[in-house]
Design a protein around this motif. Structure first.
Motif, short mmCIF file in Angstrom:
data_model
loop_
_atom_site.label_atom_id
_atom_site.label_comp_id
_atom_site.label_asym_id
_atom_site.label_seq_id
_atom_site.Cartn_x
_atom_site.Cartn_y
_atom_site.Cartn_z
N TRP A 206 -5.82 -50.26 15.26
CA TRP A 206 -6.04 -48.87 15.64
C TRP A 206 -6.74 -48.78 16.99
O TRP A 206 -6.52 -47.84 17.75
CB TRP A 206 -6.82 -48.11 14.57
CG TRP A 206 -8.21 -48.62 14.31
CD1 TRP A 206 -8.60 -49.53 13.37
CD2 TRP A 206 -9.40 -48.28 15.04
NE1 TRP A 206 -9.95 -49.76 13.45
CE2 TRP A 206 -10.47 -49.01 14.47
CE3 TRP A 206 -9.65 -47.42 16.10
CZ2 TRP A 206 -11.77 -48.91 14.95
CZ3 TRP A 206 -10.96 -47.33 16.56
CH2 TRP A 206 -12.00 -48.06 15.99
N LEU A 207 -7.57 -49.79 17.32
CA LEU A 207 -8.25 -49.79 18.61
C LEU A 207 -7.27 -50.10 19.74
O LEU A 207 -7.33 -49.50 20.81
CB LEU A 207 -9.40 -50.80 18.59
CG LEU A 207 -10.41 -50.71 19.71
CD1 LEU A 207 -11.06 -49.33 19.74
CD2 LEU A 207 -11.48 -51.77 19.55
N GLY B 120 -5.23 -46.92 20.17
CA GLY B 120 -6.05 -45.94 20.88
C GLY B 120 -6.17 -46.29 22.36
O GLY B 120 -6.14 -45.40 23.23
N VAL C 272 -5.17 -43.96 25.52
CA VAL C 272 -6.16 -43.61 26.54
C VAL C 272 -5.72 -44.08 27.92
O VAL C 272 -5.79 -43.32 28.90
CB VAL C 272 -7.55 -44.20 26.17
CG1 VAL C 272 -8.52 -44.10 27.34
CG2 VAL C 272 -8.11 -43.48 24.96
N LEU D 12 0.20 -39.37 23.47
CA LEU D 12 0.14 -39.48 22.01
C LEU D 12 1.48 -39.87 21.39
O LEU D 12 1.54 -40.19 20.20
CB LEU D 12 -0.37 -38.18 21.40
CG LEU D 12 -1.87 -37.93 21.59
CD1 LEU D 12 -2.22 -36.50 21.17
CD2 LEU D 12 -2.68 -38.93 20.81
N VAL E 43 1.68 -43.04 19.23
CA VAL E 43 1.29 -43.11 17.82
C VAL E 43 2.50 -43.07 16.88
O VAL E 43 2.67 -43.99 16.06
CB VAL E 43 0.26 -42.00 17.48
CG1 VAL E 43 -0.07 -42.00 16.00
CG2 VAL E 43 -1.01 -42.19 18.31
#
Length: 144
Positions: free
Chosen positions: A17-18, A21, A25, A108, A111
């Motif tokens: 998940w990091l 993310g 970003v 996004l 995701v």
């Protein structure tokens, strides 16, 4: 242990998940930086119409173009960028905020790309797919 093996072990230790993310970003920051160089709309008339729809939605909750109801355009995008027009009185600041919103929303896309790829490949490969999803050259238009 070699340096490559140590680096791989550190990368594997970072939660997925990091990494995901981080992809979002980094993509958003790059897109916002690119969008900052564009000071005015240039895809006429779409940018102007959607900004008018967003302004009217932010102010009155209606989709108006120059105070005339307009139902021939999509409503999702104006709703998404309406906060920019609601928060800023200056057109320049609102336009900058709308470009930032565009950049984040398009970033996004990594995701769902990750979760779709994850259904058929390993997590590391799904992360590559997520990165490729936001590396499409045509996504440079998100800053407009």
């Amino acid at each position: 242990m070699s340096a490559v093996a140590a680096g791989r072990a550190r990368a594997v230790a970072v939660p997925t998940w990091l990494w995901l993310g981080g992809i979002v970003v980094v993509s958003a920051v790059v897109r916002i930086a690119l969008a900052h160089r564009m000071v005015a709309p240039w895809i006429m008339v779409d940018e102007l119409i959607y900004s008018e729809l967003a302004k009217s939605f932010a102010a009155h909750g209606q989709f108006l173009v120059r105070d005339v109801p307009s139902h021939g355009y999509g409503f999702v995008y104006p709703i998404l960028i309406a906060p920019a027009w609601r928060l800023f009185a200056s057109v320049t600041d609102a336009y900058t905020a709308a470009k930032a919103i565009d950049s984040v929303l398009m970033s996004l896309a990594a995701v769902p790309a990750y979760f779709l790829a994850r259904r058929v490949v390993r997590p590391a490969t799904a992360l590559v797919a997520a990165g490729l999803a936001v590396a499409v050259p045509s996504l440079v238009y998100t800053g407009r």
